[in-house]
Structures are given as structure tokens and as C-alpha cells.
Scaffold this motif. Structure first.
Motif, PDB file in Angstrom:
ATOM      1  N   PRO A 134       0.834  -1.205   0.000  1.00 11.49           N
ATOM      2  CA  PRO A 134       0.000   0.000   0.000  1.00 11.49           C
ATOM      3  C   PRO A 134       0.870   1.258   0.000  1.00 11.49           C
ATOM      4  CG  PRO A 134      -0.631  -1.521   1.758  1.00 11.49           C
ATOM      5  CD  PRO A 134       0.684  -1.991   1.226  1.00 11.49           C
ATOM      6  N   ASN A 181     -16.074  13.280  -2.608  1.00 14.99           N
ATOM      7  CA  ASN A 181     -15.801  12.334  -3.696  1.00 14.99           C
ATOM      8  C   ASN A 181     -15.890  13.041  -5.050  1.00 14.99           C
ATOM      9  OD1 ASN A 181     -15.058   9.844  -4.755  1.00 14.99           O
ATOM     10  ND2 ASN A 181     -17.162   9.114  -4.932  1.00 14.99           N
ATOM     11  N   ARG A 211     -12.386   9.599  -4.197  1.00 15.86           N
ATOM     12  CA  ARG A 211     -12.199   8.452  -3.304  1.00 15.86           C
ATOM     13  C   ARG A 211     -11.869   7.185  -4.085  1.00 15.86           C
ATOM     14  NH1 ARG A 211     -16.683   8.564   1.570  1.00 15.86           N
ATOM     15  NH2 ARG A 211     -16.667  10.806   2.009  1.00 15.86           N
ATOM     16  N   ASP A 212     -12.530   7.029  -5.221  1.00 14.24           N
ATOM     17  CA  ASP A 212     -12.306   5.838  -6.040  1.00 14.24           C
ATOM     18  C   ASP A 212     -10.864   5.784  -6.530  1.00 14.24           C
ATOM     19  OD1 ASP A 212     -15.145   5.185  -5.955  1.00 14.24           O
ATOM     20  OD2 ASP A 212     -15.409   6.847  -7.352  1.00 14.24           O
ATOM     21  N   ILE A 268      -8.277   7.152  -5.131  1.00 18.39           N
ATOM     22  CA  ILE A 268      -7.416   6.858  -3.980  1.00 18.39           C
ATOM     23  C   ILE A 268      -7.413   5.366  -3.697  1.00 18.39           C
ATOM     24  CG2 ILE A 268      -7.233   7.151  -1.471  1.00 18.39           C
ATOM     25  CD1 ILE A 268      -8.287  10.046  -1.926  1.00 18.39           C
ATOM     26  N   ARG A 269      -8.584   4.759  -3.703  1.00 15.52           N
ATOM     27  CA  ARG A 269      -8.662   3.318  -3.433  1.00 15.52           C
ATOM     28  C   ARG A 269      -7.988   2.511  -4.537  1.00 15.52           C
ATOM     29  NH1 ARG A 269     -14.428   4.104  -1.180  1.00 15.52           N
ATOM     30  NH2 ARG A 269     -14.231   3.558   1.034  1.00 15.52           N
ATOM     31  N   LYS A 270      -8.189   2.914  -5.787  1.00 14.18           N
ATOM     32  CA  LYS A 270      -7.542   2.208  -6.894  1.00 14.18           C
ATOM     33  C   LYS A 270      -6.026   2.230  -6.754  1.00 14.18           C
ATOM     34  CE  LYS A 270     -10.988   2.761 -10.580  1.00 14.18           C
ATOM     35  NZ  LYS A 270     -11.273   3.371 -11.904  1.00 14.18           N
ATOM     36  N   ASN A 295      -4.432   2.052  -3.978  1.00  7.53           N
ATOM     37  CA  ASN A 295      -4.036   1.298  -2.785  1.00  7.53           C
ATOM     38  C   ASN A 295      -3.388   2.208  -1.741  1.00  7.53           C
ATOM     39  OD1 ASN A 295      -3.851  -0.975  -1.150  1.00  7.53           O
ATOM     40  ND2 ASN A 295      -1.953  -1.701  -2.089  1.00  7.53           N
ATOM     41  N   LYS A 342      -3.362   4.071   1.832  1.00  8.95           N
ATOM     42  CA  LYS A 342      -3.887   3.819   3.165  1.00  8.95           C
ATOM     43  C   LYS A 342      -3.841   5.044   4.072  1.00  8.95           C
ATOM     44  CE  LYS A 342      -4.976  -0.357   2.264  1.00  8.95           C
ATOM     45  NZ  LYS A 342      -6.410  -0.653   2.022  1.00  8.95           N
ATOM     46  N   PHE A 350     -15.557   5.522   4.305  1.00  2.00           N
ATOM     47  CA  PHE A 350     -14.180   5.743   3.848  1.00  2.00           C
ATOM     48  C   PHE A 350     -13.190   5.511   4.977  1.00  2.00           C
ATOM     49  CE2 PHE A 350     -10.800   8.435   1.736  1.00  2.00           C
ATOM     50  CZ  PHE A 350     -10.741   7.687   0.570  1.00  2.00           C
ATOM     51  N   ASP A 403     -11.414   2.965   5.486  1.00  2.00           N
ATOM     52  CA  ASP A 403     -10.270   2.145   5.110  1.00  2.00           C
ATOM     53  C   ASP A 403      -9.063   2.997   4.713  1.00  2.00           C
ATOM     54  OD1 ASP A 403     -11.981   2.899   2.982  1.00  2.00           O
ATOM     55  OD2 ASP A 403     -10.993   1.500   1.626  1.00  2.00           O
ATOM     56  N   VAL A 404      -9.261   4.316   4.626  1.00  2.00           N
ATOM     57  CA  VAL A 404      -8.178   5.244   4.313  1.00  2.00           C
ATOM     58  C   VAL A 404      -8.151   6.328   5.386  1.00  2.00           C
ATOM     59  CG1 VAL A 404      -7.208   6.862   2.630  1.00  2.00           C
ATOM     60  CG2 VAL A 404      -8.473   4.843   1.836  1.00  2.00           C
TER      61      VAL A 404
END
Length: 467
Positions: free
Chosen positions: A28, A44, A142-143, A145-147, A149, A151, A175, A177-178
Motif C-alpha cells: 500500500p 468524492n 475516493r475511487d 485513492i482506493r484504486k 491502494n 492507506k 471511507f 479504510d483510508v
């Protein structure tokens, strides 16, 4: 001949490929210094087109476009977004050797699956393919950021900020997880000769709920904001110290300079140095008490073009490397904080690579306290975050200190597509280590090398910042 930007991009040896695939690639990302908007993360933010996602606020790209002859209305607006995109697409073929050439292609590949070579001919197809995806699901802030990986994200925030959106993000179960955490950036408290100083004091007064009419009240206000930031999860400060001043000072001397600035008077350079020194020492001790890390960014020359600064404001691409002296001020600043064991974890960056050996040797004078890598030589910054610049920074650190304790890369970016810079850095790191292995300079010990790579790319930062 290797294909352009394939899976072996930047790798010269099979060892480098193995190290990257097994150890660096899956990790990550911790982005402990960036300029992303917490409001845009919370909301977002969606992007209407590739120009909004790619060119908005990116002064790296703006500088290249100007160098290619693009008129300002195509660089910063208000031209049509498609025309601005075409101007950048026509710039990139001339940018071979510039990291922008690699970064831009990586961004298209990793986020949009577009492998076209960017140029005027392919520009219409790239525009259409990217915009079709941006209009669909999965391409909000947000998407992205998640793509990537990611943290942990540390934004850059003024002491007067309410941190409203950081708090909302922490309360948002969608959100969690970040971690999106604030960083404390009190530059405006130090720059008492800027014409924005009095107005900023009024903003800080509103934030703390009382008037700030004396230097003592200013220090108390800064202390209270540090405590507030800490409650919201802040664990790192950041300072842009373009000219590193150091002068022995008393509270009375600092107070006199502050009072003069509040009266709208110009403060002499000698008095300014005393004010800045006393203030920075005061808040540095508070960082140590809170267990924070302190980042010092030195030797930038900002807003060099007065005409365009008046037209466009700061952070628009008219900055450069400065050549001011750093050794005396840096050593004395760290030494004074260390005298009473109030030297916080500190990351030292210079925009001038001529300072690298100065930083690398000064930091070795202040390590200790049972903290691995307490004083850090920060990642190659801004004009130095090129392939050559990253290698130069890491080799200097390896020569003078402990590369294995390095806290690694950051984006220092305003773009949600910039996380490919972490991949760029990780590939360069693994290629450097792979070269050393192939040359017999370090053992081909997968356990050792894996530990170092995981540390630099993720583990060290998690431990160092106590995330």
C-alpha cells in the motif's frame, strides 16, 4: 530493445524485476505529504473531463506547456478544456527525458487502461476514451485513492483551518479504510513581512476565539491549534523555509518584531531572523512533546516572475531552486532543540541538490534517542523527483547514513492521479538495489532486500509517523 513502458519499465536486471514484483509492487501507499483537498475527498469529487483531472493545479505540466510555446490562456485558462488538453498533448512529445513524459503515460495506463502514445495525432482518441470512463462510476476522488491502494494521506493545512472535512471523513463510515489526516503548516505565522500577515492573524484569532494582540498570545494560539490538530489525528508538521534564518533571540526581541509587524511596519532582516528563530524553536518543542515529526523544506525560490505572480498568484509554476546557505542555520536550529531533549523527529528536504551532503552529514549529528532514523533525509523533492534526482538522493543517503531506515516517497501533489509517482519511485529503488546485487556490492539475500524494500516503501513510514 524493450517495448515502451512495459512491465520491465526502468529495470536493467532480472534481479530488479524480481525485487519489484515480490516486494514493492503489492505494498500500500502512505502519502505523508501532499496538497490534496480534504473537501474534495469528502465530497468524492467527480471530474467533467481529462483536463480537470489532469491539468488543474498541476504546475509541473503548466511549466512544460509554457516552454512549448502555449499561450497562458491554454495553460491556466480560460480556454476550452479540450483546447487545453490538446496543448498538453502537443507538449509531451517534446518532453522526452522529463519525468512528466513517463508520469503522464503511467497515469493513462494505470487509471484508464489507455496505452496510446500521447501526441497530437492520438489526442482525440485519448480524450474520448478517458472522458467516457470519467463520466461513469468508479472515478471520483475516493475511487482513485482506493484504486491506488493508498492507506494514509496527510494533507497540508493552515493553523487557522477548521479541519471540518477531516472530521467529517473520520465520521464517515464509507471511507474508514483510508486515513486522511491533517498536517500543521504554520508558514504564515513566520512570514511577518508579507502583506498577508495582519489578515492571517485575524483569521487565527477567529479560530482560537480571542484577539491576538501580543506575541505571547500568538504563541499560545499556535500551541492551542497544535493541540487541536493532534486531536484530529495530525502527527506531522510542515514548513516551507525558503531562506533558512537563524539568530540567537530573546522573547522580548521576538515580541518587538511581532508588534512592529502588527503595526504594519517593515521588519528588518536581523529582527525577522530573531523572530523566526524564536518562533520555530517554540513550536518545534511542542512538536516533540506531541510526538510529531517536523518537515523542513528549504532553498526554494518562489514566485520569481512578478508580472505573472500579480496575475495568477502563488503555486502557478514560476518557482526555482535557491542557492542560500543552509549549514549554519540548520545545525544550530537542530542543536538548540536538542539541548533540552526537545528535538522532534525531523525530515530535511532541500530543493538544491548541492545541499545533499550538507544535510546528510548534519542529520548524522542528531540521530539517537532510541528512534530508528530519527532525522531523515527527505525524498527527492519537486525539481529533483526525476529518475536521476531520486537516485542521487538515495545514493547520498546510503553513502552517509542508513538507506534501510528511509521513510520513502511522497507525492507533494494536488492531483488525484499522481500516485503513479510512487510506482515510479519503487521501480527506481528496486533497479538501484538490483544493480548493486548484480555488481556483487550487496548480497543476493531475499530476506534482507525484501525487508529494506518493504521498509522504504511502507513499514518505515508507518512506524516513524505512528500511523
Amino acid at each position: 530493445m524493450k517495448p515502451f513502458l512495459n512491465e520491465q519499465f526502468l529495470f536493467r536486471t532480472d534481479t530488479a524485476v524480481r525485487l519489484y514484483e515480490q516486494h514493492a509492487k503489492p505494498l500500500p501507499i502512505i502519502d505523508y505529504h501532499c496538497h490534496l483537498s480534504p473537501q474534495e475527498i469528502y465530497e468524492n469529487k467527480r471530474f467533467n473531463n481529462l483536463t480537470e483531472a489532469w491539468l488543474s493545479g498541476d504546475h509541473y505540466k503548466w511549466r512544460a506547456m509554457r516552454a512549448n510555446g502555449a499561450p497562458e490562456h491554454l495553460v491556466t485558462g480560460p480556454a476550452d478544456d479540450y483546447d487545453r488538453f490538446l496543448a498538453y498533448a502537443s507538449t509531451l512529445p517534446m518532453a522526452i527525458g522529463n519525468p512528466l513524459y513517463h508520469w503522464s503515460h503511467l497515469e493513462l495506463q494505470r487509471y484508464f487502461g489507455i496505452e496510446d502514445i500521447i501526441n497530437e495525432k492520438n489526442a482525440p482518441a485519448i480524450w474520448q476514451k478517458a472522458n467516457e470512463q470519467l463520466s461513469g462510476e468508479g472515478f471520483g476522488a475516493r475511487d482513485l485513492i482506493r484504486k491506488s491502494n493508498v492507506k494514509v494521506i496527510c494533507t497540508t493545512d493552515d493553523p487557522a483551518d477548521t479541519l471540518e472535512y477531516h472530521i467529517k471523513l473520520q465520521q464517515d463510515g464509507d471511507f474508514n479504510d483510508v486515513k486522511v489526516l491533517p498536517s500543521y503548516r504554520p508558514d504564515k505565522a513566520l512570514e511577518l513581512n508579507r502583506d498577508t500577515f495582519i489578515g492571517w492573524i485575524a483569521q487565527l484569532s477567529n479560530a482560537v476565539g480571542h484577539a491576538i494582540e501580543s506575541y505571547g498570545q500568538l504563541l499560545s494560539a499556535l500551541d492551542s491549534r497544535i493541540a487541536f490538530f493532534h486531536e484530529v489525528g495530525c502527527r506531522v508538521s510542515d514548513h516551507a523555509i525558503d531562506k533558512l534564518m537563524y539568530a540567537n533571540a530573546t522573547a522580548e526581541e521576538a515580541s518587538e518584531a511581532f508588534a512592529a509587524a502588527l503595526r504594519g511596519e517593515a521588519v528588518s532582516e536581523a529582527a525577522e531572523a530573531k523572530y523566526k528563530t524564536f518562533t520555530l524553536l517554540h513550536i518545534g518543542r511542542r512538536y516533540a512533546e506531541h510526538g510529531w515529526a517536523m518537515q523542513l523544506h528549504v532553498n526554494a525560490a518562489r514566485n520569481n516572475n512578478p508580472r505573472l505572480f500579480r496575475q495568477l498568484g502563488p503555486d502557478t509554476g514560476f518557482d526555482s531552486i535557491n542557492d542560500g546557505s543552509v549549514a549554519y542555520g540548520l545545525a544550530h536550529l537542530l542543536g538548540e532543540l536538542d539541548l533540552d531533549n526537545k528535538l522532534p523527529r525531523t525530515i530535511l528536504y532541500s530543493l538544491n541538490p548541492n545541499d545533499y551532503y550538507v544535510i546528510g552529514t548534519i542529520m548524522g549529528s542528531f540521530q539517537g534517542g532510541g528512534i530508528p532514523g530519527k532525522i531523515q533525509f527527505g525524498a527527492a523533492w519537486w525539481f529533483n523527483d526525476t529518475k536521476d534526482g531520486m537516485i542521487h538522493q538515495m545514493k547520498t543517503l546510503a553513502n552517509l547514513g542508513l538507506l534501510g531506515r528511509f521513510v520513502g516517497m511522497l507525492t507533494d501533489s494536488r492531483s488525484f492521479l499522481s500516485y503513479t509517482r510512487h510506482e515510479y519511485f519503487r521501480r527506481i529503488l528496486c533497479d538501484l538495489l538490483g544493480e548493486w546485487v548484480e555488481n556483487g556490492e550487496v548480497p543476493d539475500d531475499d530476506e534482507l532486500l525484501g525487508r529494506i524494500i518493504r521498509g522504504i516503501c511502507y513499514d518505515n513510514a508507518m512506524q516513524y509517523f505512528d500511523f
